[in-house]
Each structure stands twice: as C-alpha cells, then as structure tokens.
Design an enzyme around this catalytic site. Structure first.
Site, PDB file in Angstrom:
ATOM      1  N   GLU A  16      -2.127   3.424  -0.374  1.00  0.00           N
ATOM      2  CA  GLU A  16      -3.306   3.926  -0.964  1.00  0.00           C
ATOM      3  C   GLU A  16      -3.171   4.155  -2.377  1.00  0.00           C
ATOM      4  O   GLU A  16      -2.724   5.413  -2.344  1.00  0.00           O
ATOM      5  CB  GLU A  16      -4.042   4.771  -0.005  1.00  0.00           C
ATOM      6  CG  GLU A  16      -5.605   4.826  -0.205  1.00  0.00           C
ATOM      7  CD  GLU A  16      -6.010   5.330  -1.329  1.00  0.00           C
ATOM      8  OE1 GLU A  16      -6.428   4.647  -2.691  1.00  0.00           O
ATOM      9  OE2 GLU A  16      -5.822   6.649  -1.942  1.00  0.00           O
ATOM     10  N   CYS A  71      -9.367   9.971  -4.433  1.00  0.00           N
ATOM     11  CA  CYS A  71      -9.335   8.682  -4.741  1.00  0.00           C
ATOM     12  C   CYS A  71     -10.755   7.793  -4.657  1.00  0.00           C
ATOM     13  O   CYS A  71     -10.953   6.738  -4.934  1.00  0.00           O
ATOM     14  CB  CYS A  71      -8.272   8.116  -3.704  1.00  0.00           C
ATOM     15  SG  CYS A  71      -8.690   8.388  -2.215  1.00  0.00           S
TER      16      CYS A  71
END
Length: 469
Positions: A225, A259
């Site tokens: 990620e 994020c």
C-alpha cells in the site's frame, strides 16, 4: 526529556520508559543497534530513546520465528483465533493509554489516536470469527470418478512494515488475519514512532503468544500500500452541505497524512463557487493546536522534514500556476504546524499528479461526468475516490467499468474512513493487494489444488446419518 513531565506518566502503564530496548526476540527484549529518539511533533522535544536491532539481532529473531512458525501452523485455526481474542482483550484494557501515545508520538488528534487502537481491537474480533471460516472448495472434476479439492495453507512467516501515519492500525489489519491463518509475524515499526511499536509488542507478548517481534523486514509474498492521490467529485445535483463537511474531514483530518486523504476536489462548474465559498468559510473555523487537547481538529505534521516539504511544495505549486486561496504557510512555533491549504489549479499541472503528504487540497472544475471521471483517473495512484450525487444513473456509471479506477469507490461519503469488513487497497501505483476484510485472508495463505482418482463410494469413510425431525 519530556518523559519526565507529569502529563506523560501514563507511558509507564504501557511499559515505556526513558530508555527502551527496541527488539523482541524469542521471548526477550534486546537490542545492540543504534539509538533513535522519539520526538513529540507538537513541540519537537524528545519523549524517549530506543535502541534499534542489529543485524545479529535480526538473524536471531528470524531463526526463532521460523521455529515458532512450524509449531504455530499446526495449531487448529479456532485455537489460534482464541489467542487473537486474548490479544484484543489485552488491548481493550489499555485502549486510552495506547491511543494517547499514538497522538503524542505521531501528532494526530486524540480521538483519532484512540480510534486507531480501536481498529486493531475490532480486527481481533473480526479475525476470531474468521478463524472458523478458512474454507477450501470441492470443485467438480471434468474426469469420471475423480475428486478435486482446494486447500489453503499458511505462508509461514509474514512481514509487516508500518508507516508513521498509522503506526499500529496497519499492524492490526495484517497481523490479526495472518495469525489466524497460521503464520508467524515479524513487525518493523516506523523509525519515527518506535514507542507505540514497543508498547504494542509488550502487550501482545503479555498474552503468551509465541510470535517473534523484531525491527527489520522480510519479503515473501508482497502486499503493498504505497500512496494515494484521492479525489472527490461533486456533481451539480449533490447535497452541498454534506459534501462540504465530508471534504473538510477528508482533506484536513490527520493533518493530511492519511493515504486516503482527499487531495483533489473536482467540482461541477454550476456548483463550483458555492462549494468553494462554503469550504473557505469552514476552513477558517479549524482549530489548530496540541493534538492531545480537546477540540483540536488539526495537529502538527509528523516531522520537521514534513514541514519543510510543505514549504517547498507551496513554491512548486505557485511555479505551476496554482493560486492559493487559503493557508499556504507554516505556523511559527516549536512544533511542525502548518495552515490547512486550498489551491485552485489546473488538473494537468504536474504537481497534481504527485502526493504532497500534508493538508493541501487542489480544487478544479469540470462540465461533464465523463470529464470528471477522466480527471479522477488521470493520476498514477489509484487508492480511494468518491462522488457526491443523488442520481442512480451517475452512481452506477461511477462504480462500473467506465468509472473510477481506484480500489475504493465511494458515493456520498469522504475518501477516508475505511471499514475493516471490506478489503482495503488500491490499483496502479498504489501497489495492488488488499488488507483487512472480505476475502483478503487469502493473501496470507497459499493455495493448493488436490486431485485424486478414486471410487466415489470409498471417498466417504462414514455412512450418511439419518436425522429424524
């Protein structure tokens, strides 16, 4: 050291002192590597020191972890789930203290710090149920008198590397599922948030789990990620007040260091000025300050380097035609505080394609849905996205094959705020792979297909039972 202050006395309750060993190997704490300091981003003062692992510590940890994995994968999955349940209960008992440490060391506001630890507790609960559902399949064979089964087996050792912005929640997303799947876990925490890594490890070790914790990584099967450059589209039929509140939460929360932070706001030309005016108004009401104080909405950036990158980012934005509508500057203080920023800019500007990890929101306008989707999909990253609309035909276009190319596709909610029951992750440069819910458990196991030719009558060892009702 700040550790001596009265307001930091809670650290003793979770096993953190002024000097800490940062490597847990084979049931014991040790570390013979360099010393790092944990810094409070609100004032840049030292909280405590941590000794890191050496290469020798790492090698010893990996050997112990490999030995433990051979034992752990043979324990029935429901019993592994029971251990994870105990971990969840141990974290519940220290929820407030751990959440406060996340806020102190990382810089996010206290409700977010507590919420992050709660996510791990929720993941433990999720994984306990999952431990009884790690099912394979019986697959119809194309050959007569053949049987074909699908088995799922542990990978063995899973490495988890966490970043500063979610210093412990990401561990929970991965480790809870990896453990019930039969894997041992090696955890490398972020070097700028070592105290929460130590505190979490001490609590987990306290329930008797033989999973070795260390501070170095091991790659096997990869689940990445990496980054997000998330957009919110506001259509001409959207609920404007709902959209404005959502954008504020998504763009300013965690000081723009998620994020899933909203970094691009794509507004229909007919509502452009209305949304922008309301957004500028609420930005002025954002309370900036100590993340541990009640009422604070925006805490500091995590490091002094982050603050410097923000300043450089503002220069680049201006050089590429960006117009700063509010914010755009640092706050002179001991800490790493900056003003939340809104920038009017072309979607084609090079800087828009990159992720500036700070509370900076790029605003741009569009005329048609097709154009809005093209802007959303025009960046290398593909993590989270959202659209605000009341029209079903737009909704289904948005979530379909010609809609958002992101791994998370939202409607009428912010880009941030993932739920543990759904698979979390993105596409393109975000890295691929999924964490947390749905069938993400398969990422932590290896699949084997078993085929055998045999008489079907002999396949069943026991005769069928007749149940009378």
């Amino acid at each position: 050291m700040s550790f001596s202050k009265k307001e930091y006395e809670f650290l003793k309750e979770i096993g953190v002192g002024p000097n800490n060993l940062g490597c847990y190997v084979n049931g014991a704490w040790k570390a013979s590597g360099p010393v790092v300091t944990s810094i409070n981003p609100a004032n840049n003062q030292v909280i405590a020191e941590v000794s890191e692992a050496s290469t020798q510590d790492y090698e010893e940890a990996m050997k112990a972890c490999s030995e433990a994995a051979n034992m752990w994968m043979q324990i029935p999955a429901p019993k592994r789930g029971e251990i994870v349940r105990q971990i969840g209960d141990a974290l519940r008992a220290k929820l407030q203290q751990l959440g406060r440490l996340v806020s102190l060391e990382m810089g996010k506001i206290l409700p977010e710090g507590i919420g992050e630890v709660q996510e791990i507790i929720d993941m433990c609960d999720f994984a306990v149920g999952l431990s009884r559902q790690l099912n394979g399949s019986i697959i119809p064979s194309e050959r007569p008198n053949h049987v074909m089964l699908e088995m799922w087996n542990p990978l063995g050792i899973v490495g988890v590397i966490t970043a500063f912005n979610f210093p412990c929640a990401v561990l929970g997303w991965n480790a809870c599922i990896a453990l019930v799947c039969g894997n041992c876990v090696v955890w490398k925490g972020a070097p700028t948030t070592p105290l929460i890594t130590i505190a979490m490890t001490k609590i987990i070790a306290g329930v008797g789990l033989r999973v070795q914790q260390t501070v170095n990584e091991r790659f096997g099967k990869c689940l990445l990620e990496l980054s997000g450059n998330n957009a919110i589209i506001v259509m001409d039929d959207a609920d404007i007040q709902l959209a404005v509140r959502s954008v504020l939460f998504a763009a300013v929360g965690t000081a723009g260091q998620r994020c899933t932070t909203c970094r691009r706001l794509i507004l229909h030309e007919s509502v452009y000025q209305t949304v922008l005016d309301q957004l500028l108004k609420v930005y002025k009401q954002v309370k900036i300050g100590d993340p541990l104080e009640k009422g604070t909405l925006l805490g500091p950036l995590h490091t002094r380097t982050s603050r410097e990158k923000f300043e450089k980012g503002m220069e680049i934005i201006k050089s590429q035609g960006g117009k700063i509508l509010t914010g755009g500057s640092v706050i002179e203080s001991e800490g790493n505080f900056v003003h939340p920023t809104i920038v009017e800019i072309s979607p084609n500007a090079a800087v828009v394609k990159e992720e500036l990890f700070a509370p900076v929101l790029y605003v741009m306008k569009f005329q048609t849905l097709k154009e809005a989707i093209e802007i959303n999909n025009s960046v290398p990253q593909g993590l989270s996205s959202s659209i605000f609309t009341r029209k079903p035909e737009i909704l289904f276009k948005w979530i379909g094959p010609l809609g958002s190319d992101c791994g998370i596709v939202n409607v009428n909610i912010p880009t941030n705020g993932a739920e543990i029951g759904g698979a979390f992750g993105g596409e393109k440069a975000t890295g691929g792979g999924r964490e947390a819910g749905s069938d993400s458990w398969k990422q932590y196991m290896r699949r084997s297909t078993w085929k055998e030719k045999r008489k079907m009558a002999s396949f069943f060892k026991f005769p069928p039972r007749v149940v009378s009702l």
